[in-house]
Design a protein around this motif. Structure first.
Motif: not given
Length: 406
Positions: A161-190
């Motif tokens: 992401v590039y921006s002309r305006y300041p990015i609040d680096m301390d408030a950035v949230r990433t979800f790289q490791h959120f597990r698919w199985a932890d999503m309720p009512d997911n559509v994982l292939p049975e």
């Protein structure tokens, strides 16, 4: 494919021509003598295909200012001049963002003015990270299909992401490791994944980012992702199902506190956006509302969301022209070709709308477009036809006005 009704404008030839022309208007038009600027913020997404076949190749290409594809990407951005832009398919390595900014974006390309982005955000991706499991069930644990996200090396097909305006680096949230199985009512292939695999398999094929941008004291959350293509699998449709739930993640994240209560980020924070927060969802979501191979209703989870503003649909005249010239699958599509954002001339699905800039309803859309000039436009050289000089995707932009409240 069944689709929820889209709150979208129906593009006439006049409208698409106007939008294609508007793509060349600078992001920050000069104010008149007494009036304010014609918009506050231009946000764009661009799958620029700046991915390479081996680790380190992109850094090598960007270390000098003479890579033709990178110059084309930079010029496309300079011609449209977004204030904030997400680039998909940008191989991850610390420093790649600086190389592209310094050697390409900050250098005028073919008469276009340089564009200054003092702020950038880049982070690791699940692509190419070995899982240690046989995720494609072919009897061998090896190769890009057994990585947590498809890729030949860690970080391939990443994003920035590039921006002309300041990015609040301390408030950035990433979800790289959120597990698919932890999503309720997911559509994982049975029955496809083992319990051991499900205990580690992330939902995101790359990552999901919440990047807060401070625009004159008003925070806009840039919600960036690049869900997996819903193809390259078998009858289990594991990629189509993952694509559906990667899209659903943002629908829940911007929904009610109850909807987002299951979400956790990579630092252990929980929940989604608070009600009333401003956001723009951006990225290549690999899902068309009417055509293509995604699960029915996949992208409608966002297009039909009560907090998402779809009052204007980005369009172009170039997409209409190419759909007609190429024919094939395009002739059977139900969607308006003016809304296409990717040219899949070499594939069965035809051209599709897969790239999105979706503001919250708290942001008024002033204008929108797809950078897809017609073949008689001098800038058509930046999009071209297969094999493409830049990318098979087109830059999509939306202008929004922020409310004057704090």
């Amino acid at each position: 494919m069944t689709s929820l009704t889209r709150r979208a404008v129906v593009a006439s030839t006049t409208l698409t021509l106007a939008l294609a022309g508007a793509a060349l208007v600078p992001a920050q038009a000069a104010p008149g003598p007494t009036g304010p600027p014609d918009h506050d913020l231009r946000v764009a997404t661009f799958n620029a295909s700046l991915n390479r076949n081996a680790d380190g190749e992109l850094a090598a290409d960007l270390s000098t200012p003479d890579n033709l594809q990178a110059r084309n990407v930079a010029e496309t951005i300079q011609r449209t001049r977004p204030d904030v832009v997400l680039i998909n398919e940008f191989d991850y390595a610390p420093g790649n963002e600086d190389l592209f900014r310094d050697n390409y974006l900050a250098v005028g390309q073919n008469g276009a003015d340089p564009v200054d982005y003092p702020y950038a955000y880049i982070a690791p991706s699940n692509t190419g990270v070995p899982s240690g499991f046989d995720l494609n069930n072919n009897g061998v644990i090896a190769g890009p299909d057994d990585a947590w996200g498809f890729g030949f090396f860690p970080g391939q097909y990443g994003m920035v992401v590039y921006s002309r305006y300041p990015i609040d680096m301390d408030a950035v949230r990433t979800f790289q490791h959120f597990r698919w199985a932890d999503m309720p009512d997911n559509v994982l292939p049975e029955g496809w994944y083992s319990p051991a695999e499900l205990a580690e398999l992330p939902l995101s094929s790359k990552s999901h980012w919440d990047v807060p941008v401070d625009v004159g004291g008003k925070v806009v959350h840039v919600l960036a992702a690049h869900p997996t293509p819903p193809t390259f699998d078998g009858p289990e449709d594991r990629n189509g199902r993952r694509n559906h739930d990667e899209i659903r993640f943002w629908a829940d994240y911007v929904g009610s506190p109850r909807q987002s209560s299951y979400i956790y980020d990579d630092e252990g924070g929980t929940g989604g956006l608070k009600p009333g927060e401003r956001f723009v969802i951006v990225g290549d979501y690999n899902a068309d509302p009417l055509d293509g191979d995604s699960l029915d209703g996949a992208i409608d989870q966002l297009l039909g969301h009560p907090r998402v503003n779809t009052s204007v649909t980005p369009a172009s005249a170039g997409a209409v022209e190419q759909a007609a010239l190429q024919g094939g699958a395009n002739l059977t599509h139900r969607g308006d070709p003016a809304f296409d954002t990717a040219d899949f001339a070499d594939g069965a699905p035809g051209n599709l709308r897969v790239d999105y800039v979706l503001p919250s309803t708290s942001l008024r859309i002033l204008d929108a477009g797809v950078f897809w000039p017609t073949s008689d436009d001098p800038l058509f050289r930046l999009v071209g036809t297969f094999p493409f000089p830049t990318s098979d995707h087109r830059l999509v932009w939306v202008d929004v006005r922020l409310p004057h409240r704090p």
